[in-house]
Design an enzyme around this catalytic site. Structure first.
Site, short mmCIF file in Angstrom:
data_model
loop_
_atom_site.label_atom_id
_atom_site.label_comp_id
_atom_site.label_asym_id
_atom_site.label_seq_id
_atom_site.Cartn_x
_atom_site.Cartn_y
_atom_site.Cartn_z
N TYR B 101 3.47 0.51 7.70
CA TYR B 101 2.87 1.88 7.37
C TYR B 101 3.59 2.82 6.95
O TYR B 101 4.55 2.88 7.32
CB TYR B 101 2.07 2.12 8.45
CG TYR B 101 1.34 3.84 8.40
CD1 TYR B 101 0.17 3.56 7.65
CD2 TYR B 101 2.10 4.86 8.34
CE1 TYR B 101 -0.53 5.07 7.43
CE2 TYR B 101 1.41 6.18 7.99
CZ TYR B 101 0.27 6.09 7.62
OH TYR B 101 -0.27 7.40 7.33
N GLU B 189 -0.60 7.95 1.26
CA GLU B 189 -0.35 6.69 2.25
C GLU B 189 -0.34 5.42 1.48
O GLU B 189 -0.94 5.15 0.82
CB GLU B 189 -1.56 6.92 3.16
CG GLU B 189 -1.51 6.22 4.41
CD GLU B 189 -2.88 6.29 5.42
OE1 GLU B 189 -2.88 7.13 6.23
OE2 GLU B 189 -3.88 5.94 5.10
#
Lengths: 290, 378
Positions: B101, B189
């Site tokens: 991530y 993101e």
């Protein structure tokens, strides 16, 4: 005493020749605020509401001896007005402007921290010390002098609560609207710290709302650093997640920032939480008679 | 403003973030053609502005173009949480060794951008933060200095990324941060950021939320707004400078100020009703604003009663009352309406409304109780 603004406040209005700026300048003067001048780039030398208008803050501060500035400049130009105010020698800036980009505000905040100038707002209704000085857009006549300090993230909701306090004879030391944006010059804790140190404030009303975790940090601060009693209200129990409720900062994101969490944080430290706005004044009255 | 995955992909690509090849399809035939051109197994991904599309069956793999057509046609017939799927992204399937991530968010408490990395990608980062906070690494970025290479390297080390991949990781982190800043995002993101079998990094899913307050200086990004996914009334309100959020209840609310509007909804709920909407008509509650607001909230056929709650301050209650009367002359309101006026010149304001046979009350609680009652036909 009181906090932030009082009869020694010497105020400059940035954006005094604009519609909003002009409208509220007249009302601040009417309330008795010592407004000493205004700044609008390109309009230096003019006069507005009997006050001198300057091209730049530095010159305005040098000539008027101002110690506070209020900003009514439209959002695209507000960051520059904020930097200019921070560089001018005033100790306090109140920013009414709504809609300043977050990235700009993060930079402004960093610069203000370096220069040591205090900012209230942006997207704030302002600050008022009843009977002495109003630096903002709130209706002055609903306030009355007294010993209850009020700090809030909202505008009309604060007026509502202040109005009920006044009707019950519970006057206010100072009422501070910190603003509805996600990035603010001063947060709830900053203002609680001032109220705790202020001899004129005997208790505090805190009005929070969904979004961020400012209320949770305020709860921490209240348990560890406050001796004065406080009561609270949190708006947005019925707000859905992921939706911005008017204020740029009022949003439940990633499941965090709910009213429930904030209320729990307050209740855990023994802070009374009103179920509806008018219960705030009832809770204050109860605390006062204790 | 939330962007679609495909829109965020296009932006990230400009900043050098490596992405699987792919294109957007509006029909199953287009999906078939894209899969044929790619010539490899693909993923077909619903493009909706909502989380949880994977769980809802909106992401499917297809080993050949025929399968891609089949999957696309299934997904294009779906509706996820009430939103019809109108387009799918067809991208080459990546053989994933590990899911990571990487994201940039605004930290409201620190008043700064924060870059977050995790060795646990592919799930919601809030979930990782809750369950395995030790698998998260964060660094605060100085908005004047921007992201420094050492900070990105630090994140890579903290999540245990192999040395051979660090240079590529830093380039991606820098690209993502620049995209965040230059587009005025509040979130950028990559989740998951895949480490492939070949030891390369590839952005499998991309997400971006833009700061609405900064759109005035990004005409190109404003143009990305997906009008088909925006609630019609919310769009109209936005165009009129009002803040409106559609909810599921039956009591339409019209309030001045965001905080008071939220509190009004809360009190309705406290007394057993359900608000139909959030609506901030603005501090002054001028006649034309009230009229526009009434039109918008009445266009929701679920609304059984209207509660107008105005605190009159700078704009006094008598002026507000005249504004409400003017608005009610312009807009026909066929459901019961309760007006609560408080503040400066309250009595005069209520007298004006009473003259016109409009029900007024003095407290918010009475207003909520009465609105709940009349909404139930009382």
């Amino acid at each position: 005493m009181s906090i932030l603004v009082d009869k020694n406040t010497r105020l400059l209005v940035q954006g005094i020749t604009g519609r909003e700026g002009g409208f509220h300048t007249r009302r601040m003067i009417g309330y008795g605020t010592n407004v000493v001048g205004g700044v609008t780039p390109g309009k230096g030398g003019a006069e507005a509401y009997g006050l001198p208008v300057f091209d730049a803050m530095k010159e305005a501060v040098a000539i008027t001896g101002a110690n506070t500035s209020i900003i009514y400049v439209p959002a695209p130009f507000a960051p520059d007005a904020l930097y200019e105010a921070a560089d001018s020698g005033v100790a306090l800036i109140v920013c009414i402007t709504e809609g300043i980009p977050i990235l700009d505000m993060m930079r402004v905040k960093r610069q203000l921290d370096i220069s040591g100038v205090r900012l209230i707002g942006p997207n704030s209704p302002g600050v008022i010390t009843p009977g002495e000085c109003k630096v903002g857009i709130m209706p002055g006549d609903i306030h009355t002098p007294g010993s209850v300090g009020v700090v809030s993230r909202s505008g009309t909701l604060t007026y509502e609560v202040v109005n009920e306090l006044t009707l019950r004879g519970l006057g206010q030391s100072t009422v501070v609207g910190i603003g509805g944006d996600p990035i603010l010059g001063s947060n709830l804790v900053d203002i609680l710290r001032l109220f705790e140190a202020d001899s004129a404030t005997e208790m505090v009303v805190l009005i929070g709302e969904i979004g961020g975790s400012d209320e949770e940090r305020a709860a921490e601060f209240i348990t560890h650093h406050m001796t004065k009693p406080a009561v609270s209200f949190v708006a947005g129990r019925s707000a859905p997640p992921g939706k911005r409720m008017g204020h740029a900062g009022a949003i439940i994101s990633g499941g965090r920032g709910t009213a429930g969490e904030k209320i729990r944080a307050f209740e855990e430290v023994g802070l009374p939480v009103a179920r509806h706005p008018s219960e705030v004044a009832e809770l204050v009255a109860k605390t006062v008679t204790k | 403003m939330k962007l679609h995955e495909y829109q965020a992909r296009e932006i990230f690509a400009r900043y050098g973030v490596p992405l699987p090849r792919g294109e957007l399809a509006y029909t199953s035939q287009e999906a078939y053609e894209i899969a044929s051109r790619l010539g490899v197994p693909v993923m077909v991904k619903a493009q909706v502005l909502l989380g949880g599309r994977g769980k809802a069956g909106g992401v499917k793999s297809a080993s050949n173009p025929q399968a891609a057509r089949e999957m696309a046609s299934q997904i294009l017939e779906m509706s996820i949480k009430g939103l019809a799927v109108e387009k799918v992204l067809v991208v080459e399937a990546v053989e994933i060794e590990k899911e990571l991530y990487l994201g940039v968010v605004v930290d409201r408490a620190l008043c700064a951008p924060v870059m977050i990395a995790s060795s646990e990608g592919g799930v919601e980062i809030e979930e990782v933060a809750r369950v395995m906070p030790e698998r998260l690494a964060k660094i605060t970025v100085d908005p004047f200095l921007s992201l420094r290479d050492y900070q990105a390297r630090q994140l890579a080390l903290e999540i245990g990324l192999g040395k051979e991949t660090v240079a590529e990781w830093i380039a991606i982190a820098q690209g993502l941060y620049r995209a965040f800043v230059e587009c005025d995002a509040s979130l950028a993101e990559i989740n998951p950021l895949a480490l492939t079998r070949e030891g390369r990094l590839v952005a499998i899913d991309t997400k971006m939320v833009l700061d609405d307050n900064a759109l005035f200086r990004h005409g190109d990004l404003e143009a990305l707004r997906d009008l088909t996914e925006e609630e019609l009334r919310e769009r109209e309100a936005r165009g009129q400078g009002l803040s409106y959020v559609k909810l599921e209840g039956e009591i339409g609310c019209l309030v001045n100020g965001a905080g008071l509007a939220m509190a009004t909804m809360d009190v309705i709920k406290l007394y057993g009703g359900e608000p139909a909407n959030f609506l901030d008509v603005g501090g002054g509650a001028r006649a034309e604003q009230v009229a526009v607001a009434l039109r918008i909230l009445l266009s929701d056929e679920k609304v059984k009663a209207v509660l107008i709650n105005i605190f009159g301050g700078i704009t006094r209650c008598d002026e507000v009352a005249r504004g409400i009367l003017e608005a009610l002359r312009q807009v026909r309101v066929e459901v019961p309406t309760v007006v609560r006026l408080a503040g400066t010149n309250e009595k005069e304001g209520r007298r004006l409304l009473a003259h016109a046979d409009i029900e007024t009350v003095s407290t918010l609680i009475e207003a909520a109780q009465r609105a709940v009652e009349v909404a139930k036909g009382g």
